[in-house]
Design a protein around this motif. Structure first.
Motif, PDB file in Angstrom:
ATOM      1  N   GLY A  72      -3.104  13.716   2.706  1.00  0.00           N
ATOM      2  CA  GLY A  72      -2.825  13.379   1.308  1.00  0.00           C
ATOM      3  C   GLY A  72      -1.587  12.510   1.171  1.00  0.00           C
ATOM      4  N   ALA A  73      -0.559  12.833   1.948  1.00  0.00           N
ATOM      5  CA  ALA A  73       0.663  12.033   1.920  1.00  0.00           C
ATOM      6  C   ALA A  73       0.400  10.635   2.474  1.00  0.00           C
ATOM      7  CB  ALA A  73       1.766  12.726   2.711  1.00  0.00           C
ATOM      8  N   TRP A  74      -0.433  10.535   3.520  1.00  0.00           N
ATOM      9  CA  TRP A  74      -0.799   9.222   4.057  1.00  0.00           C
ATOM     10  C   TRP A  74      -1.513   8.385   2.998  1.00  0.00           C
ATOM     11  CZ3 TRP A  74       0.194   6.033   7.899  1.00  0.00           C
ATOM     12  CH2 TRP A  74       0.780   6.524   9.060  1.00  0.00           C
ATOM     13  N   GLN A  75      -2.392   9.031   2.220  1.00  0.00           N
ATOM     14  CA  GLN A  75      -3.125   8.292   1.178  1.00  0.00           C
ATOM     15  C   GLN A  75      -2.150   7.715   0.161  1.00  0.00           C
ATOM     16  OE1 GLN A  75      -3.741   8.843  -2.315  1.00  0.00           O
ATOM     17  NE2 GLN A  75      -4.998   7.003  -2.290  1.00  0.00           N
ATOM     18  N   VAL A  76      -1.191   8.510  -0.284  1.00  0.00           N
ATOM     19  CA  VAL A  76      -0.204   8.048  -1.262  1.00  0.00           C
ATOM     20  C   VAL A  76       0.650   6.936  -0.653  1.00  0.00           C
ATOM     21  CG1 VAL A  76       1.819   8.726  -2.605  1.00  0.00           C
ATOM     22  CG2 VAL A  76      -0.180  10.215  -2.539  1.00  0.00           C
ATOM     23  N   LEU A  77       1.090   7.112   0.586  1.00  0.00           N
ATOM     24  CA  LEU A  77       1.913   6.106   1.259  1.00  0.00           C
ATOM     25  C   LEU A  77       1.156   4.785   1.390  1.00  0.00           C
ATOM     26  CD1 LEU A  77       4.485   5.323   2.840  1.00  0.00           C
ATOM     27  CD2 LEU A  77       3.344   6.187   4.885  1.00  0.00           C
ATOM     28  N   LEU A  78      -0.088   4.832   1.843  1.00  0.00           N
ATOM     29  CA  LEU A  78      -0.874   3.615   2.004  1.00  0.00           C
ATOM     30  C   LEU A  78      -1.161   2.953   0.663  1.00  0.00           C
ATOM     31  CD1 LEU A  78      -3.301   4.680   4.865  1.00  0.00           C
ATOM     32  CD2 LEU A  78      -1.311   3.167   5.004  1.00  0.00           C
ATOM     33  N   ASP A  79      -1.365   3.753  -0.374  1.00  0.00           N
ATOM     34  CA  ASP A  79      -1.569   3.212  -1.713  1.00  0.00           C
ATOM     35  C   ASP A  79      -0.324   2.459  -2.179  1.00  0.00           C
ATOM     36  OD1 ASP A  79      -3.111   2.908  -4.165  1.00  0.00           O
ATOM     37  OD2 ASP A  79      -1.682   4.321  -5.046  1.00  0.00           O
ATOM     38  N   LEU A  80       0.842   3.025  -1.928  1.00  0.00           N
ATOM     39  CA  LEU A  80       2.092   2.364  -2.317  1.00  0.00           C
ATOM     40  C   LEU A  80       2.324   1.095  -1.512  1.00  0.00           C
ATOM     41  CD1 LEU A  80       4.374   5.493  -2.764  1.00  0.00           C
ATOM     42  CD2 LEU A  80       3.382   4.058  -4.555  1.00  0.00           C
ATOM     43  N   VAL A  81       2.001   1.110  -0.232  1.00  0.00           N
ATOM     44  CA  VAL A  81       2.130  -0.096   0.591  1.00  0.00           C
ATOM     45  C   VAL A  81       1.178  -1.177   0.081  1.00  0.00           C
ATOM     46  CG1 VAL A  81       1.728  -1.041   2.907  1.00  0.00           C
ATOM     47  CG2 VAL A  81       2.986   1.103   2.632  1.00  0.00           C
ATOM     48  N   LEU A  82      -0.052  -0.804  -0.234  1.00  0.00           N
ATOM     49  CA  LEU A  82      -1.029  -1.751  -0.756  1.00  0.00           C
ATOM     50  C   LEU A  82      -0.552  -2.356  -2.074  1.00  0.00           C
ATOM     51  CD1 LEU A  82      -3.809  -3.093  -0.598  1.00  0.00           C
ATOM     52  CD2 LEU A  82      -4.748  -1.063  -1.709  1.00  0.00           C
ATOM     53  N   MET A  83      -0.057  -1.532  -2.977  1.00  0.00           N
ATOM     54  CA  MET A  83       0.432  -2.044  -4.262  1.00  0.00           C
ATOM     55  C   MET A  83       1.664  -2.928  -4.079  1.00  0.00           C
ATOM     56  SD  MET A  83      -1.622  -1.473  -6.614  1.00  0.00           S
ATOM     57  CE  MET A  83      -0.556  -2.199  -7.850  1.00  0.00           C
ATOM     58  N   SER A  84       2.493  -2.628  -3.104  1.00  0.00           N
ATOM     59  CA  SER A  84       3.645  -3.489  -2.824  1.00  0.00           C
ATOM     60  C   SER A  84       3.184  -4.858  -2.339  1.00  0.00           C
ATOM     61  CB  SER A  84       4.562  -2.846  -1.784  1.00  0.00           C
ATOM     62  OG  SER A  84       5.203  -1.724  -2.330  1.00  0.00           O
ATOM     63  N   CYS A  85       2.149  -4.892  -1.517  1.00  0.00           N
ATOM     64  CA  CYS A  85       1.611  -6.167  -1.043  1.00  0.00           C
ATOM     65  C   CYS A  85       1.019  -6.971  -2.196  1.00  0.00           C
ATOM     66  CB  CYS A  85       0.555  -5.933   0.035  1.00  0.00           C
ATOM     67  SG  CYS A  85       1.243  -5.302   1.578  1.00  0.00           S
ATOM     68  N   ILE A  86       0.312  -6.307  -3.090  1.00  0.00           N
ATOM     69  CA  ILE A  86      -0.243  -6.986  -4.260  1.00  0.00           C
ATOM     70  C   ILE A  86       0.883  -7.527  -5.136  1.00  0.00           C
ATOM     71  CG2 ILE A  86      -1.527  -6.622  -6.413  1.00  0.00           C
ATOM     72  CD1 ILE A  86      -3.290  -4.626  -4.770  1.00  0.00           C
ATOM     73  N   TRP A 108      11.886 -16.480  -4.233  1.00  0.00           N
ATOM     74  CA  TRP A 108      11.217 -15.173  -4.208  1.00  0.00           C
ATOM     75  C   TRP A 108      11.566 -14.335  -2.994  1.00  0.00           C
ATOM     76  CZ3 TRP A 108       7.152 -12.961  -1.254  1.00  0.00           C
ATOM     77  CH2 TRP A 108       6.760 -13.721  -0.151  1.00  0.00           C
ATOM     78  N   TRP A 109      12.054 -14.945  -1.914  1.00  0.00           N
ATOM     79  CA  TRP A 109      12.223 -14.196  -0.663  1.00  0.00           C
ATOM     80  C   TRP A 109      13.213 -13.029  -0.752  1.00  0.00           C
ATOM     81  CZ3 TRP A 109      16.865 -13.958   1.723  1.00  0.00           C
ATOM     82  CH2 TRP A 109      17.791 -14.970   1.459  1.00  0.00           C
ATOM     83  N   PRO A 110      14.332 -13.108  -1.530  1.00  0.00           N
ATOM     84  CA  PRO A 110      15.191 -11.920  -1.595  1.00  0.00           C
ATOM     85  C   PRO A 110      14.459 -10.712  -2.207  1.00  0.00           C
ATOM     86  CG  PRO A 110      16.334 -13.838  -2.481  1.00  0.00           C
ATOM     87  CD  PRO A 110      14.908 -14.224  -2.270  1.00  0.00           C
ATOM     88  N   PHE A 111      13.607 -10.985  -3.182  1.00  0.00           N
ATOM     89  CA  PHE A 111      12.846  -9.916  -3.825  1.00  0.00           C
ATOM     90  C   PHE A 111      11.759  -9.399  -2.889  1.00  0.00           C
ATOM     91  CE2 PHE A 111      14.499 -12.739  -7.106  1.00  0.00           C
ATOM     92  CZ  PHE A 111      15.276 -11.848  -7.819  1.00  0.00           C
ATOM     93  N   ALA A 112      11.208 -10.295  -2.058  1.00  0.00           N
ATOM     94  CA  ALA A 112      10.213  -9.874  -1.070  1.00  0.00           C
ATOM     95  C   ALA A 112      10.857  -8.956  -0.030  1.00  0.00           C
ATOM     96  CB  ALA A 112       9.594 -11.101  -0.396  1.00  0.00           C
ATOM     97  N   LEU A 113      12.030  -9.329   0.454  1.00  0.00           N
ATOM     98  CA  LEU A 113      12.724  -8.472   1.429  1.00  0.00           C
ATOM     99  C   LEU A 113      13.059  -7.110   0.819  1.00  0.00           C
ATOM    100  CD1 LEU A 113      15.164 -10.991   3.162  1.00  0.00           C
ATOM    101  CD2 LEU A 113      13.051 -10.005   4.077  1.00  0.00           C
ATOM    102  N   LEU A 114      13.522  -7.126  -0.424  1.00  0.00           N
ATOM    103  CA  LEU A 114      13.845  -5.865  -1.094  1.00  0.00           C
ATOM    104  C   LEU A 114      12.594  -5.018  -1.282  1.00  0.00           C
ATOM    105  CD1 LEU A 114      16.030  -4.115  -2.360  1.00  0.00           C
ATOM    106  CD2 LEU A 114      15.670  -5.358  -4.508  1.00  0.00           C
ATOM    107  N   THR A 115      11.473  -5.648  -1.601  1.00  0.00           N
ATOM    108  CA  THR A 115      10.213  -4.912  -1.754  1.00  0.00           C
ATOM    109  C   THR A 115       9.792  -4.284  -0.431  1.00  0.00           C
ATOM    110  OG1 THR A 115       9.517  -6.400  -3.529  1.00  0.00           O
ATOM    111  CG2 THR A 115       7.783  -5.104  -2.461  1.00  0.00           C
TER     112      THR A 115
END
Length: 103
Positions: free
Chosen positions: A37-51, A67-74
Motif C-alpha cells: 500500500g505504501a509503495w502504491q502511494v509512493l509510486l502515485d506521488l512519483v508519477l504525479m511529480s513527473c506529470i 524551470w530547472w531550479p523548480f525541477a530539481l526541487l520537485t
C-alpha cells in the motif's frame, strides 16, 4: 490564488519540517516502501511529480521562465517545486504569455 498557494506551502512546509525532524529524509522514503500500500502511494506521488514537471516545462517554455531550479526541487522534495513555481509566477504571466516557437 497566491494567498491559497502561500498558505498551502507554509502549512505543508511546517508539517514536512516536523516529519523530517522526527524521521529524517531517508525515514520518509523507508516508510514509503514499508508495504504494498505504501509503495502504491509512493509510486502515485512519483508519477504525479513527473506529470507536474511536464506541465512546468511547457509553461516555462511558453512564458520564458527558467524551470530547472523548480525541477530539481520537485525531484528532491516533491510538491514544493510546483508550489513555488506557481507562487513565484510573475503577475502578468497569465495575461501576456510569450508565443510558442516551432521546434
Amino acid at each position: 490564488m497566491r494567498t491559497v498557494l502561500f498558505l498551502t506551502l507554509a502549512a505543508f512546509g511546517a508539517f514536512s519540517t516536523y516529519v523530517m525532524w522526527q524521521v529524517g529524509y531517508l525515514g520518509i522514503w523507508q516508510a514509503g516502501m514499508a508495504s504494498l500500500g505504501a509503495w502504491q502511494v509512493l509510486l502515485d506521488l512519483v508519477l504525479m511529480s513527473c506529470i507536474a514537471l511536464g506541465f512546468l516545462w511547457q509553461d516555462a517554455q511558453r512564458s520564458g521562465r527558467t524551470w530547472w531550479p523548480f525541477a530539481l526541487l520537485t525531484l528532491a522534495a516533491g510538491s514544493f517545486g510546483p508550489l513555488l513555481y506557481l507562487l513565484l509566477q510573475p503577475s502578468g504571466a497569465a495575461r501576456n504569455p510569450r508565443p510558442a516557437t516551432a521546434s
